[in-house]
Design a protein around this motif. Structure first.
Motif, PDB file in Angstrom:
ATOM      1  N   LEU A  94       0.827  -1.206   0.000  1.00 14.90           N
ATOM      2  CA  LEU A  94       0.000   0.000   0.000  1.00 14.90           C
ATOM      3  C   LEU A  94       0.864   1.261   0.000  1.00 14.90           C
ATOM      4  CD1 LEU A  94      -2.863  -0.935   2.508  1.00 14.90           C
ATOM      5  CD2 LEU A  94      -3.036  -0.709   0.029  1.00 14.90           C
ATOM      6  N   GLN A  95       1.965   1.243   0.729  1.00 19.21           N
ATOM      7  CA  GLN A  95       2.852   2.403   0.766  1.00 19.21           C
ATOM      8  C   GLN A  95       3.467   2.678  -0.602  1.00 19.21           C
ATOM      9  OE1 GLN A  95       5.520   1.252   3.907  1.00 19.21           O
ATOM     10  NE2 GLN A  95       4.257   2.155   5.526  1.00 19.21           N
TER      11      GLN A  95
ATOM     12  N   GLU B 141      -3.335  10.855   2.400  1.00 26.40           N
ATOM     13  CA  GLU B 141      -4.742  10.713   2.797  1.00 26.40           C
ATOM     14  C   GLU B 141      -5.312   9.377   2.336  1.00 26.40           C
ATOM     15  OE1 GLU B 141      -9.022  13.062   2.295  1.00 26.40           O
ATOM     16  OE2 GLU B 141      -7.164  13.942   1.513  1.00 26.40           O
ATOM     17  N   THR B 142      -5.064   9.036   1.062  1.00 26.89           N
ATOM     18  CA  THR B 142      -5.551   7.754   0.539  1.00 26.89           C
ATOM     19  C   THR B 142      -4.865   6.589   1.243  1.00 26.89           C
ATOM     20  OG1 THR B 142      -5.900   8.790  -1.616  1.00 26.89           O
ATOM     21  CG2 THR B 142      -5.879   6.382  -1.549  1.00 26.89           C
TER      22      THR B 142
ATOM     23  N   LYS C 246      -6.524   5.960   4.591  1.00 27.36           N
ATOM     24  CA  LYS C 246      -7.819   5.301   4.442  1.00 27.36           C
ATOM     25  C   LYS C 246      -7.648   3.824   4.130  1.00 27.36           C
ATOM     26  CE  LYS C 246     -10.413   9.394   2.926  1.00 27.36           C
ATOM     27  NZ  LYS C 246     -11.178  10.000   1.814  1.00 27.36           N
ATOM     28  N   GLU C 247      -6.728   3.507   3.216  1.00 25.98           N
ATOM     29  CA  GLU C 247      -6.489   2.111   2.838  1.00 25.98           C
ATOM     30  C   GLU C 247      -5.921   1.312   4.021  1.00 25.98           C
ATOM     31  OE1 GLU C 247      -7.191   0.501   0.092  1.00 25.98           O
ATOM     32  OE2 GLU C 247      -8.029   2.224  -0.976  1.00 25.98           O
ATOM     33  N   MET C 248      -5.056   1.965   4.802  1.00 28.99           N
ATOM     34  CA  MET C 248      -4.479   1.284   5.964  1.00 28.99           C
ATOM     35  C   MET C 248      -5.548   0.975   7.001  1.00 28.99           C
ATOM     36  SD  MET C 248      -0.934   1.096   5.874  1.00 28.99           S
ATOM     37  CE  MET C 248      -0.205   1.560   7.406  1.00 28.99           C
ATOM     38  N   MET C 249      -6.421   1.943   7.267  1.00 28.00           N
ATOM     39  CA  MET C 249      -7.496   1.724   8.233  1.00 28.00           C
ATOM     40  C   MET C 249      -8.439   0.631   7.765  1.00 28.00           C
ATOM     41  SD  MET C 249      -6.770   3.619  10.752  1.00 28.00           S
ATOM     42  CE  MET C 249      -8.288   3.395  11.670  1.00 28.00           C
ATOM     43  N   GLU C 250      -8.696   0.595   6.463  1.00 30.09           N
ATOM     44  CA  GLU C 250      -9.556  -0.456   5.919  1.00 30.09           C
ATOM     45  C   GLU C 250      -8.894  -1.821   6.034  1.00 30.09           C
ATOM     46  OE1 GLU C 250     -12.797  -2.327   4.209  1.00 30.09           O
ATOM     47  OE2 GLU C 250     -12.588  -0.284   5.024  1.00 30.09           O
ATOM     48  N   LEU C 251      -7.592  -1.842   5.809  1.00 36.21           N
ATOM     49  CA  LEU C 251      -6.843  -3.102   5.945  1.00 36.21           C
ATOM     50  C   LEU C 251      -6.887  -3.599   7.387  1.00 36.21           C
ATOM     51  CD1 LEU C 251      -4.893  -5.257   4.798  1.00 36.21           C
ATOM     52  CD2 LEU C 251      -3.016  -3.696   5.348  1.00 36.21           C
TER      53      LEU C 251
END
Length: 340
Positions: free
Chosen positions: A77-78, A86-87, A90-95
């Motif tokens: 993701l990084q 910002e994106t 969001k992707e990390m929190m969803e993961l």
């Protein structure tokens, strides 16, 4: 926010343990310059709190393992959202939500112990014989219990005294300054060493973080906190240092058990041992055929390994299409000798 409820809870547990040891027959008076009923009360206060927090500690280890297993996905993701913070967030929190991993769980046991530590610090700091009888009976203490605890010693040093106690404070406690400084200094050094060992044990088992920021935090925990105790430890009452040392020893044993039960996650790309290498059927690896095992000879000596016959490539020896067949007898017939 008032912390009186913490002071009451700490005092209640400490007083219950003291009453138990006193009822069993542990002498409340000094033996070897020590009031063992109060010292054991502090030690088992640690045991009580750690047993209460044990389920949280297990959740901490499980959360750390889940975070380690997610590191490849986090790195992906990084790389994918590099420059778009910002994106990425969001992707990390969803993961984390999908995988049911909580990054904050790793710090929860430490945060829960902070108010306990300050509660005990306040209660022991409160054991000042010079205060009025009205304040001696705070937090559920009776006047008799307060006077007994205020007079409690460890090897002739009051548990409410500190390495940095002033001459007036030592005089109020009726303590010898040299005895207090020697004992407090030894306990502070033990506190620093055990704090270092608890962090070192965890890092050796889980490995150093690859992220530079996390690695810096690990170094701070390993070296910074123990070094800071060299200065701040002079302000801790001896009873608090006893609590800290006991807590560290308990943590070392607890971590050893939990790390065995929940071993660290083997990350992809990590070096594996020879026993973990994949092998094909028959026990031979793809590029590393297994050599015959050495058998023990006479008197336990190892005999030489059996020679391995070379592998012949039959395809390389086969005649090429369209080539003239060769008679093996003619090919091996010796050449005619020259005439004389």
């Amino acid at each position: 926010m008032s912390l009186d409820w913490i002071y009451y809870a700490i005092s209640w547990i400490l007083l219950r343990w003291h009453a138990l040891w006193d009822a069993i027959g542990v002498p409340d008076g000094r033996v070897l310059g020590t009031n063992w009923a109060w010292i054991l009360g502090i030690l088992f206060l640690v045991v009580t709190l750690r047993v209460i927090l044990f389920p949280v500690f297990v959740k901490q280890i499980k959360s750390q393992r889940a975070m380690q297993a997610l590191q490849p996905k986090v790195k992906a993701l990084q790389e994918k959202h590099k420059g778009d913070r910002e994106t990425l967030q969001k992707e990390m929190m969803e993961l984390y939500r999908t995988e049911k991993a909580n990054p904050l769980m790793g710090c929860l046991p430490m945060f829960l112990q902070i108010p306990v530590f300050f509660g005990l610090f306040h209660v022991l700091q409160h054991l000042d014989p010079s205060i009025s009888d009205k304040y001696k009976q705070l937090y559920g203490w009776s006047l008799e219990q307060f006077n007994s605890a205020a007079d409690a010693h460890l090897f002739n040093a009051p548990i409410s005294a500190k390495f940095g106690s002033s001459t007036a404070e030592l005089a109020a406690l009726g303590a010898n300054g040299t005895t207090v400084k020697v004992l407090a200094g030894i306990l502070v050094l033990i506190m620093m060493a055990t704090t270092f060992l608890t962090s070192r044990q965890m890092i050796l088992k889980t490995g150093w973080a690859e992220d530079p920021q996390q690695k810096m935090i690990q170094r701070l925990m390993l070296y910074g906190i123990p070094f800071s105790l060299l200065i701040s430890g002079a302000l801790f009452p001896i009873g608090v240092v006893i609590y800290w040392v006991t807590n560290n020893l308990f943590t070392l044993a607890q971590q050893q058990w939990v790390l065995r039960k929940f071993p660290p996650v083997q990350m992809a790309g990590a070096k594996t041992s020879s026993s973990a290498r994949p092998a094909t059927s028959g026990g031979r690896g793809i590029n590393n055929p297994v050599q015959p095992a050495r058998t023990g000879g006479l008197f336990g000596k190892k005999s030489a390994p059996e020679p391995v016959s070379p592998v012949v490539d039959t395809k390389a020896l086969a005649p090429k299409p369209g080539a003239k067949p060769v008679n093996p007898k003619k090919a091996t017939r010796p050449a005619n000798k020259p005439k004389r």
